[in-house]
Design an enzyme around this catalytic site. Structure first.
Site, PDB file in Angstrom:
ATOM      1  N   THR A 272       0.821  -1.206   0.000  1.00 37.15           N
ATOM      2  CA  THR A 272       0.000   0.000   0.000  1.00 37.15           C
ATOM      3  C   THR A 272       0.861   1.265   0.000  1.00 37.15           C
ATOM      4  O   THR A 272       1.940   1.290   0.600  1.00 37.15           O
ATOM      5  CB  THR A 272      -0.891  -0.017   1.257  1.00 37.15           C
ATOM      6  OG1 THR A 272      -1.538  -1.277   1.319  1.00 37.15           O
ATOM      7  CG2 THR A 272      -1.921   1.089   1.242  1.00 37.15           C
ATOM      8  N   GLU A 525      -5.454  -6.751   3.322  1.00 37.32           N
ATOM      9  CA  GLU A 525      -5.362  -7.883   2.360  1.00 37.32           C
ATOM     10  C   GLU A 525      -6.505  -7.859   1.367  1.00 37.32           C
ATOM     11  O   GLU A 525      -7.038  -8.904   0.986  1.00 37.32           O
ATOM     12  CB  GLU A 525      -5.361  -9.217   3.097  1.00 37.32           C
ATOM     13  CG  GLU A 525      -4.118  -9.433   3.923  1.00 37.32           C
ATOM     14  CD  GLU A 525      -4.233 -10.643   4.808  1.00 37.32           C
ATOM     15  OE1 GLU A 525      -5.369 -11.036   5.139  1.00 37.32           O
ATOM     16  OE2 GLU A 525      -3.184 -11.179   5.156  1.00 37.32           O
TER      17      GLU A 525
HETATM   18  C1  FAD Z   1      -4.022  -1.446  10.503  1.00 41.25           C
HETATM   19  C2  FAD Z   1      -3.684  -1.667   9.067  1.00 41.25           C
HETATM   20  C3  FAD Z   1      -2.604  -2.450   8.749  1.00 41.25           C
HETATM   21  C4  FAD Z   1      -2.248  -2.627   7.419  1.00 41.25           C
HETATM   22  N1  FAD Z   1      -1.129  -3.360   7.106  1.00 41.25           N
HETATM   23  C5  FAD Z   1      -0.669  -3.382   5.837  1.00 41.25           C
HETATM   24  C6  FAD Z   1       0.597  -3.982   5.508  1.00 41.25           C
HETATM   25  O1  FAD Z   1       1.278  -4.545   6.383  1.00 41.25           O
HETATM   26  N2  FAD Z   1       1.032  -3.894   4.244  1.00 41.25           N
HETATM   27  C7  FAD Z   1       0.332  -3.261   3.263  1.00 41.25           C
HETATM   28  O2  FAD Z   1       0.796  -3.208   2.115  1.00 41.25           O
HETATM   29  N3  FAD Z   1      -0.888  -2.708   3.519  1.00 41.25           N
HETATM   30  C8  FAD Z   1      -1.392  -2.738   4.782  1.00 41.25           C
HETATM   31  N4  FAD Z   1      -2.591  -2.131   5.073  1.00 41.25           N
HETATM   32  C9  FAD Z   1      -3.299  -1.409   4.021  1.00 41.25           C
HETATM   33  C10 FAD Z   1      -4.532  -2.119   3.529  1.00 41.25           C
HETATM   34  O3  FAD Z   1      -4.195  -3.278   2.839  1.00 41.25           O
HETATM   35  C11 FAD Z   1      -5.305  -1.092   2.675  1.00 41.25           C
HETATM   36  O4  FAD Z   1      -5.820  -0.127   3.566  1.00 41.25           O
HETATM   37  C12 FAD Z   1      -6.397  -1.739   1.866  1.00 41.25           C
HETATM   38  O5  FAD Z   1      -5.858  -2.540   0.862  1.00 41.25           O
HETATM   39  C13 FAD Z   1      -7.323  -0.700   1.219  1.00 41.25           C
HETATM   40  O6  FAD Z   1      -6.619   0.293   0.566  1.00 41.25           O
HETATM   41  P1  FAD Z   1      -6.950   1.825   0.882  1.00 41.25           P
HETATM   42  O7  FAD Z   1      -6.885   2.005   2.347  1.00 41.25           O
HETATM   43  O8  FAD Z   1      -6.071   2.672   0.055  1.00 41.25           O
HETATM   44  O9  FAD Z   1      -8.467   2.000   0.444  1.00 41.25           O
HETATM   45  P2  FAD Z   1      -9.005   2.373  -1.010  1.00 41.25           P
HETATM   46  O10 FAD Z   1      -8.388   1.498  -2.038  1.00 41.25           O
HETATM   47  O11 FAD Z   1      -8.870   3.831  -1.203  1.00 41.25           O
HETATM   48  O12 FAD Z   1     -10.515   1.977  -0.883  1.00 41.25           O
HETATM   49  C14 FAD Z   1     -11.414   2.723  -0.074  1.00 41.25           C
HETATM   50  C15 FAD Z   1     -12.824   2.285  -0.405  1.00 41.25           C
HETATM   51  O13 FAD Z   1     -13.130   2.711  -1.716  1.00 41.25           O
HETATM   52  C16 FAD Z   1     -14.019   1.814  -2.315  1.00 41.25           C
HETATM   53  N5  FAD Z   1     -13.445   1.343  -3.597  1.00 41.25           N
HETATM   54  C17 FAD Z   1     -12.159   1.432  -4.027  1.00 41.25           C
HETATM   55  N6  FAD Z   1     -12.035   0.924  -5.245  1.00 41.25           N
HETATM   56  C18 FAD Z   1     -13.258   0.502  -5.619  1.00 41.25           C
HETATM   57  C19 FAD Z   1     -13.781  -0.120  -6.776  1.00 41.25           C
HETATM   58  N7  FAD Z   1     -13.032  -0.432  -7.828  1.00 41.25           N
HETATM   59  N8  FAD Z   1     -15.094  -0.435  -6.791  1.00 41.25           N
HETATM   60  C20 FAD Z   1     -15.887  -0.144  -5.739  1.00 41.25           C
HETATM   61  N9  FAD Z   1     -15.445   0.428  -4.623  1.00 41.25           N
HETATM   62  C21 FAD Z   1     -14.154   0.762  -4.564  1.00 41.25           C
HETATM   63  C22 FAD Z   1     -14.264   0.674  -1.354  1.00 41.25           C
HETATM   64  O14 FAD Z   1     -15.430   0.898  -0.618  1.00 41.25           O
HETATM   65  C23 FAD Z   1     -13.080   0.778  -0.422  1.00 41.25           C
HETATM   66  O15 FAD Z   1     -13.383   0.236   0.834  1.00 41.25           O
HETATM   67  C24 FAD Z   1      -3.007  -2.017   6.396  1.00 41.25           C
HETATM   68  C25 FAD Z   1      -4.130  -1.239   6.742  1.00 41.25           C
HETATM   69  C26 FAD Z   1      -4.468  -1.059   8.052  1.00 41.25           C
HETATM   70  C27 FAD Z   1      -5.648  -0.196   8.385  1.00 41.25           C
END
Ligand code: FAD
Length: 542
Positions: A272, A525
């Site tokens: 991410t 994930e």
């Molecule tokens: C505590 C914590 C630990 C984490 N640990 C790790 C780690 O160790 N390594 C790592 O790489 N990542 C990690 N993550 C990140 C996590 O994997 C991401 O937060 C997750 O993949 C979602 O990405 P984003 O937060 O950018 O949300 P976004 O991709 O911005 O999505 C936000 C929302 O937008 C909507 N959305 C997005 N795209 C679409 C679509 N095509 N169609 C419909 N709806 C959509 C959905 O409702 C989604 O829930 C962690 C996150 C947290 C909170």
């Protein structure tokens, strides 16, 4: 209907009806979405399809388990009957609301799920007294009996991990959470000694080679004690292990796997970025080829977000862009094993003698504490060429393969956490009295405990089934296990909190930690909507 093998027979018609509905609905869904190509024009319905298919898979897993486990697990049959009835009733309601969208005819639905014997089964399966009786058993036992495992080795794994988790992790879990501490080294050292980091590493590379079910059982028990300070510790090495096994060179496997397995090196996973989450193919952080002191390698520059355990980790498995052409999308991404020194705090700066910098700052979170999740900044941070996993351009595929293993494990993490919530809710319901009686004596309390037990049993068996059938190419089953088990964890922990009344909101009560820990499960994930649409629906509809 009776809570016996007879009842299981009656469940078969509902199970077959559900399967028929799911298969027909997916066939219509393939037409509507042009074999998955047009999912985005039908997202709401595709999500619905993904969910009903997942719940049906959970029904099948739980019924199959009950057929075998009936002689050993006194609640297995009842749980399977009630869950089948729950899912059949939900499917009926959904079909009633969206029949045209499903593209199914009313007579087909009536034949599959509306036959009198199935309707009778559903009504009997959902009878309040029946679920209440299950809850009464949960109260009496302080939880549910252990699920039946066929092999001695599996039972021994569960026992060993459970005694360790209860004796050495559980007493520390609350303090780690409240003080937002890092996992103590003593826990890491003991987990290493017990071989937990190498359960799925093949023996030839120094691991236990015990397979995926042992891994899930381990994760489940550790997560019941602490999701963040134990259960999630073994997810990261597992993801990198699977990526190395799938795409690493022999030299890389021999070099890294024994060290991962022994716990000598702790791993973090970094996909991410601040502006890139679900759309993994758009990862921007650059890895440019170069040389440092005559040593070929890559200089990494850019930002990453939410990298859990990045401070303590000795290596970060980092997805980067090696091909600057954004049009290459996923094909331009490569996976690196980025070495660093371990740091204990919430912030760190790693400076290479030649000028490369890797900085990390943990973002504060309400739960999932113990490993800390960092935003990272890299500036010409040098990584030797031999740390590129496999070849350039393979990173996305290796990462996704690793995530499938991670999701499978998250099914186990969620189930362990749910079980802990159920057990604490059962204990509290026995101790707490209101209106002159223990709250567990009230019908509604027992009913709630019964429903929790049923859903947890379904999540567990769906996850175990995915673990038993897991192969390098599996993505659907782990995603289903993760989706369902994480939702169950969110619901179960909240129900458990409600049963604690105001004390459930007091930070010193573990149930308060369970609630905030569970909230993260449907996020990482693959956040829930992405898992439903881009993994489950896409696989089912192609
Ligand atoms: C505590 C914590 C630990 C984490 N640990 C790790 C780690 O160790 N390594 C790592 O790489 N990542 C990690 N993550 C990140 C996590 O994997 C991401 O937060 C997750 O993949 C979602 O990405 P984003 O937060 O950018 O949300 P976004 O991709 O911005 O999505 C936000 C929302 O937008 C909507 N959305 C997005 N795209 C679409 C679509 N095509 N169609 C419909 N709806 C959509 C959905 O409702 C989604 O829930 C962690 C996150 C947290 C909170």
């Amino acid at each position: 209907m009776s809570g016996s093998k007879e009842g299981l027979k009656e469940a078969t018609a509902a199970r077959e009806g559900l399967r028929r509905i799911v298969d027909e609905a997916l066939a219509r869904g393939r037409d509507i979405t042009e074999r998955g190509e047009a999912i985005d024009e039908h997202q709401v319905h595709s999500e619905r399809l993904a969910y009903i298919a997942t719940e049906t898979a959970a029904v099948e897993a739980l019924l199959d388990y009950a057929a075998v486990g009936a002689a050993h697990d006194p609640l297995a049959v009842e749980e399977a009957i009630v869950f089948t009835a729950m899912v059949a009733a939900r499917a009926q309601a959904q079909l009633g609301e969206h029949l045209e969208r499903f593209g199914l005819s009313a007579p087909l639905v009536a034949d599959a799920l509306g036959r009198p014997e199935i309707e009778r089964f559903v009504r009997a399966g959902l009878a309040d007294e029946r679920i209440e009786a299950l809850g009464a058993q949960v109260l009496e036992r302080g939880g549910t009996p252990d699920s039946y495992l066929e092999h001695d080795e599996e039972r021994m794994t569960r026992e060993t991990v459970r005694s360790f988790a209860r004796a050495e992790v559980a007493p520390l879990a609350q303090r780690i959470h409240l003080e937002d501490d890092l996992v103590p080294e003593a826990i890491i050292a003991k987990m290493a000694e017990l071989g937990f980091f190498g359960l799925a590493v093949p023996e030839e590379y120094g691991g236990q080679g015990m397979g995926n079910l042992a891994m899930i059982l381990t994760t489940e028990e550790l997560s019941a004690a602490s999701l963040a300070a134990a259960g999630s510790l073994i997810t990261r090495p597992e993801i990198l292990t699977k990526a190395l096994l799938a795409g690493g060179t022999e030299e890389q496997k021999r070099g890294w796997l024994p060290r991962i397995s022994s716990g000598e090196i702790m791993v973090a996973i970094s996909v991410t970025e601040p502006d890139v989450g679900s759309d993994v193919a758009s990862v921007k952080i650059r890895a440019e080829k170069g040389e440092l002191g005559g040593r070929p390698g890559y200089f990494i520059t850019g930002a990453k977000a939410w990298c859990t355990f990045a401070g303590r980790a000795n290596v970060i498995a980092m997805l980067t862009r090696t091909d600057p052409d954004p049009a290459k999308a996923a094909k331009g991404l490569s996976l690196f094993i980025v070495p660093k020194d371990p740091f204990p705090g919430h912030e760190f700066v790693m400076r290479q003698p030649e000028g490369g910098v890797l900085e990390g700052k943990a973002d504060r979170t309400p739960g999932y504490r113990g490993m800390h999740s960092y935003t990272l900044q890299l500036d010409r941070y040098f990584v030797p060429g031999e740390n590129l996993v496999g070849q350039e351009g393979r990173g996305f595929y290796l990462q996704m393969g690793g995530f499938a293993a991670g999701r499978l494990q998250t099914g186990g993490r969620a189930t362990g956490l749910s079980q802990a919530a159920l057990e604490t809710a059962a204990a509290y319901s026995r101790e707490r009295s209101q209106f002159g009686q223990p709250i567990g004596s009230y019908q509604l309390t027992r009913y709630k405990l019964g429903r929790m037990a049923v859903e947890i049993a379904a999540a567990r068996q769906l996850t175990y089934r995915a673990a038993r059938g897991f192969e390098e190419s599996s993505s659907l089953e782990p995603a289903m296990a993760k989706l369902f088990a994480c939702d169950v964890a969110v619901r179960t922990t909240q129900e458990a909190q409600l049963l604690h009344g105001g004390w459930g909101f007091a930070e010193e009560f573990p149930v308060c930690r369970y609630v905030v820990d569970a909230l993260v499960l449907p996020i990482f994930e693959g956040v829930k909507p992405i898992l439903e649409l881009k993994v489950i629906a896409r696989t089912l509809l192609r």
